[in-house]
Design a protein around this motif. Structure first.
Motif, mmCIF file in Angstrom:
data_model
loop_
_atom_site.group_PDB
_atom_site.id
_atom_site.type_symbol
_atom_site.label_atom_id
_atom_site.label_comp_id
_atom_site.label_asym_id
_atom_site.label_seq_id
_atom_site.Cartn_x
_atom_site.Cartn_y
_atom_site.Cartn_z
ATOM 1 N N GLU A 91 -89.364 11.202 -50.607
ATOM 2 C CA GLU A 91 -88.143 10.634 -50.020
ATOM 3 C C GLU A 91 -87.126 11.749 -49.773
ATOM 4 O O GLU A 91 -86.872 12.566 -50.653
ATOM 5 N N ARG A 92 -86.586 11.804 -48.561
ATOM 6 C CA ARG A 92 -85.712 12.930 -48.238
ATOM 7 C C ARG A 92 -84.254 12.539 -48.004
ATOM 8 O O ARG A 92 -83.483 13.310 -47.492
ATOM 9 N N THR A 93 -83.934 11.321 -48.358
ATOM 10 C CA THR A 93 -82.537 10.927 -48.202
ATOM 11 C C THR A 93 -81.708 11.627 -49.280
ATOM 12 O O THR A 93 -82.053 11.544 -50.449
ATOM 13 N N GLN A 94 -80.651 12.309 -48.858
ATOM 14 C CA GLN A 94 -79.816 12.949 -49.864
ATOM 15 C C GLN A 94 -78.819 11.938 -50.396
ATOM 16 O O GLN A 94 -78.113 11.287 -49.629
ATOM 17 N N THR A 95 -78.780 11.808 -51.684
ATOM 18 C CA THR A 95 -77.865 10.847 -52.282
ATOM 19 C C THR A 95 -76.801 11.594 -53.075
ATOM 20 O O THR A 95 -76.803 12.815 -53.136
ATOM 21 N N GLY A 96 -75.908 10.848 -53.694
ATOM 22 C CA GLY A 96 -74.893 11.483 -54.516
ATOM 23 C C GLY A 96 -73.580 11.663 -53.766
ATOM 24 O O GLY A 96 -72.583 12.066 -54.334
ATOM 25 N N TYR A 97 -73.555 11.377 -52.484
ATOM 26 C CA TYR A 97 -72.306 11.425 -51.733
ATOM 27 C C TYR A 97 -71.651 10.059 -51.789
ATOM 28 O O TYR A 97 -72.327 9.037 -51.739
ATOM 29 N N ASP A 98 -70.363 10.084 -51.852
ATOM 30 C CA ASP A 98 -69.647 8.823 -52.031
ATOM 31 C C ASP A 98 -68.823 8.515 -50.779
ATOM 32 O O ASP A 98 -67.766 9.097 -50.570
ATOM 33 N N PRO A 99 -69.304 7.615 -49.926
ATOM 34 C CA PRO A 99 -68.589 7.349 -48.664
ATOM 35 C C PRO A 99 -67.209 6.727 -48.861
ATOM 36 O O PRO A 99 -66.394 6.733 -47.935
ATOM 37 N N THR A 100 -66.927 6.227 -50.052
ATOM 38 C CA THR A 100 -65.615 5.603 -50.243
ATOM 39 C C THR A 100 -64.494 6.646 -50.260
ATOM 40 O O THR A 100 -63.335 6.306 -50.103
ATOM 41 N N VAL A 101 -64.851 7.933 -50.463
ATOM 42 C CA VAL A 101 -63.808 8.968 -50.480
ATOM 43 C C VAL A 101 -63.123 9.015 -49.112
ATOM 44 O O VAL A 101 -61.897 8.949 -49.002
ATOM 45 N N TRP A 102 -63.933 9.116 -48.071
ATOM 46 C CA TRP A 102 -63.381 9.132 -46.704
ATOM 47 C C TRP A 102 -62.578 7.857 -46.445
ATOM 48 O O TRP A 102 -61.442 7.901 -45.975
ATOM 49 N N ASP A 103 -63.203 6.720 -46.786
ATOM 50 C CA ASP A 103 -62.532 5.448 -46.522
ATOM 51 C C ASP A 103 -61.148 5.404 -47.159
ATOM 52 O O ASP A 103 -60.165 5.031 -46.525
ATOM 53 N N GLU A 104 -61.101 5.827 -48.424
ATOM 54 C CA GLU A 104 -59.830 5.704 -49.130
ATOM 55 C C GLU A 104 -58.772 6.656 -48.562
ATOM 56 O O GLU A 104 -57.617 6.286 -48.392
ATOM 57 N N ILE A 105 -59.221 7.897 -48.256
ATOM 58 C CA ILE A 105 -58.258 8.872 -47.728
ATOM 59 C C ILE A 105 -57.789 8.471 -46.330
ATOM 60 O O ILE A 105 -56.606 8.550 -46.016
ATOM 61 N N ALA A 106 -58.720 7.984 -45.516
ATOM 62 C CA ALA A 106 -58.353 7.589 -44.153
ATOM 63 C C ALA A 106 -57.447 6.368 -44.141
ATOM 64 O O ALA A 106 -56.880 6.012 -43.122
ATOM 65 N N ASN A 107 -57.317 5.732 -45.300
ATOM 66 C CA ASN A 107 -56.468 4.550 -45.370
ATOM 67 C C ASN A 107 -55.100 4.846 -45.974
ATOM 68 O O ASN A 107 -54.338 3.946 -46.273
ATOM 69 N N THR A 108 -54.804 6.138 -46.162
ATOM 70 C CA THR A 108 -53.459 6.486 -46.618
ATOM 71 C C THR A 108 -52.656 6.992 -45.423
ATOM 72 O O THR A 108 -53.231 7.440 -44.431
ATOM 73 N N LEU A 109 -51.335 6.927 -45.572
ATOM 74 C CA LEU A 109 -50.462 7.339 -44.475
ATOM 75 C C LEU A 109 -50.671 8.813 -44.133
ATOM 76 O O LEU A 109 -50.732 9.193 -42.974
ATOM 77 N N GLU A 110 -50.815 9.642 -45.166
ATOM 78 C CA GLU A 110 -50.944 11.084 -44.938
ATOM 79 C C GLU A 110 -52.341 11.454 -44.473
ATOM 80 O O GLU A 110 -52.530 12.422 -43.750
ATOM 81 N N GLY A 111 -53.333 10.677 -44.923
ATOM 82 C CA GLY A 111 -54.713 11.096 -44.701
ATOM 83 C C GLY A 111 -55.369 10.495 -43.479
ATOM 84 O O GLY A 111 -56.515 10.819 -43.159
ATOM 85 N N VAL A 112 -54.636 9.654 -42.757
ATOM 86 C CA VAL A 112 -55.265 8.877 -41.686
ATOM 87 C C VAL A 112 -55.893 9.759 -40.599
ATOM 88 O O VAL A 112 -56.922 9.417 -40.023
ATOM 89 N N THR A 113 -55.310 10.925 -40.359
ATOM 90 C CA THR A 113 -55.837 11.767 -39.280
ATOM 91 C C THR A 113 -57.099 12.538 -39.670
ATOM 92 O O THR A 113 -57.628 13.298 -38.868
ATOM 93 N N ILE A 114 -57.591 12.350 -40.884
ATOM 94 C CA ILE A 114 -58.796 13.055 -41.324
ATOM 95 C C ILE A 114 -59.972 12.781 -40.373
ATOM 96 O O ILE A 114 -60.811 13.644 -40.142
#
Lengths: 230, 305
Positions: A37-60
């Protein structure tokens, strides 16, 4: 590109199994080879979601990874690990592990705004980096750094001091918190400036906002509010 | 009799720095606008704009503190807010940017502003830095006519600081004729030239002094400040002229440490641009508080007395 430690690294190739039975029939030869199996795991997609949902981080999300921010960055010259482009990349992948490893660099932005100014995509890079840093602090992933300690001290001084500060009140507060080291000569020079400039009155009785109590109450209420970019 | 400004009615936001160690900036700026006959009415009861720090601690506080000042300016009937400190100019512009972009945030902010006892903020303000204000309102020729004590032969390095024109998304630098050049600002150069001073080539004009981290990351701050001073010295400047109280105070108070660490010859006196203008307009060193600067610029300027 570091791979999260807690997960197994990617192993390429095939594994050969000794015994494979499918529907009661034992298979043999090449049928026993399987691709790993070659899927790389261990990355957490919620990091982007949470940052993109802040006023300062939306432009990420607008970042192109062109690296204009990092190539001109003031801090980069002094700390080779400091890279706004890299932080954005890691935060979008959700590689918390790598961000945690960079915690001694992440807080060091001097807010000179070159990155935000020059970004061809309108990413507010300085704000996004602070947002990434804030994410890590909020989730307790990194320890509190001197920069954050000072920022908090600043806000506290503004509130305690009646809505206004001066270098003097801030310096006094920072000295109390053990952050300032001034030589005797510095103290003499600054002292002389205070006397000659007639600042002694302001030192003894700092300026305050007239209806600060009321403002402070509202401000403290507002600070509890979660702000989303809309 | 005061001249009308191209900005309409103007409110002055001094910011906390001008009440503290930046007092000489405040005092001399008042002298300059008085002499030039342009208005500069202070916003009463203003509060700290949060500078570069508060926004990192709390999002709403970072918006609300500057917003209250903007609302107070509107209550005065102002069309523009002039700030002397680029840090304040930046934080006010940042709030303006966010409030313009996010209507729901604007509604929320207005609710809180009302609770604080100020009016709603309607976004109808133009935000201006003091250098731009003087340059655009009276022009260079008017400044030349007021000079009584020409600073002929004085070699100056104008240091604008990072936030005077940056970032362009907030300050709108480069998008309008009335804004300075965002990469190579020149308004202060022109003002100093009008006084008769010689502006040396100085590429560190908008280099960062590490101001926000003078306490928390002092080694880097010292290094950055030393580079600015080295660049000024290399080009033969006798005096570093600033328009940023944060940079000014950071470099002035660290001067001894910088000299010890990076060489004695880096000692350069600092003065606010407004102090030099007021001095050239004939005001005494005491009036302009040039005598109160920590780095003693009078050692260089006494030949013009």
């Amino acid at each position: 590109m570091p791979i999260p430690e807690l997960e197994k690294p990617i192993v390429k190739g095939l594994i050969q199994k000794d015994k494979v039975i499918v529907d009661g029939v034992e298979l043999d030869g090449t049928w026993n080879a399987f691709m790993i199996e070659r899927t790389q795991t261990g990355y957490d997609p919620t990091v982007w979601d949470e940052i993109a949902n802040t006023l300062e981080g939306v432009t990420i999300s607008a970042c192109w990874q062109c690296g204009t921010c990092t190539s001109g960055c003031t801090m980069r010259e002094y700390d080779p690990n400091y890279s706004p482009r890299g932080f954005i990349d890691l935060a979008r992948k959700g590689d918390k592990q790598a961000l945690i490893e960079l915690q001694n660099s992440l807080w060091r932005c001097v807010s000179c705004q070159k990155c935000t100014h020059r970004c061809p995509k309108g990413v507010l890079v300085e704000e996004v980096v602070h947002s990434i840093h804030h994410y890590l602090l909020k989730h307790g992933l990194v320890k509190k750094d001197p920069g954050t300690v000072f920022d908090e001290l600043f806000l506290e001084t503004v509130i305690k001091n009646g809505g206004r500060i001066s270098e003097l009140t801030l310096g006094a507060a920072a000295a109390k918190a053990g952050m300032v080291t001034l030589s005797l000569k510095d103290l003499i020079n600054i002292g002389a400036a205070i006397l000659k400039g007639g600042l002694i009155k302001d030192v003894l009785r700092p300026n305050r906002v007239k209806n600060w109590d009321r403002v402070q109450k509202v401000l403290e209420e507002a600070m509890k509010e979660e702000v989303v970019p809309e | 009799m005061t001249l009308p400004t191209p900005y309409g009615k103007v409110a002055f936001y001094p910011g906390c720095a001008l009440d503290g160690l930046g007092k000489s900036y405040d005092v001399s700026l008042k002298l300059v606008v008085q002499d030039l006959g342009i208005p500069l009415e202070k916003i009463e009861d203003y509060n700290c704009c949060g500078a570069l720090e508060v926004k990192n601690v709390n999002t709403m506080a970072g918006i609300l503190l500057p917003a209250r000042n903007l609302a107070l300016a509107r209550e005065m009937g102002a069309d523009a807010v002039v700030s002397a400190c680029p840090g304040c100019h930046y934080s006010l512009s940042r709030t303006q940017y966010y409030l313009t972009k996010y209507p729901k945030l604007r509604e929320k902010t207005n609710v809180y502003l009302e609770k604080m006892g100020t009016k709603n903020y309607d976004l109808k303000l133009m935000l201006v830095h003091a250098v731009e204000y003087i340059y655009n309102t009276v022009g260079i020729e008017a400044i030349k006519t007021k000079v009584k004590r020409p600073l002929t032969g004085l070699k100056v390095a104008p240091y604008y600081g990072c936030l005077y024109v940056r970032p362009k998304s907030y300050t709108l630098a480069g998008y309008m004729k009335m804004r300075d050049d965002p990469e190579r600002p020149f308004f202060m150069d022109e003002i100093l030239k009008a006084l008769g001073a010689e502006v040396v080539p100085f590429e560190a004009k908008t280099m960062c002094c590490g101001g926000p981290h003078v306490y928390s990351d002092v080694e880097v701050a010292l290094h950055l400040e030393a580079r600015i001073l080295k660049e000024a010295k290399r080009n033969g400047a006798e005096i570093l002229v600033t328009d940023c109280p944060l940079g000014h105070v950071a470099i002035e108070t660290n001067m001894e440490k910088i000299a010890q660490k990076y060489g004695e010859d880096l000692r350069t006196p600092l003065a606010y641009f407004s102090q030099l203008v007021a001095f050239a307009f004939g005001h005494s060193p005491e009036e302009t508080l040039l005598t109160a600067n920590i780095t003693n610029p009078m050692s260089v300027l006494k030949r013009y007395l």
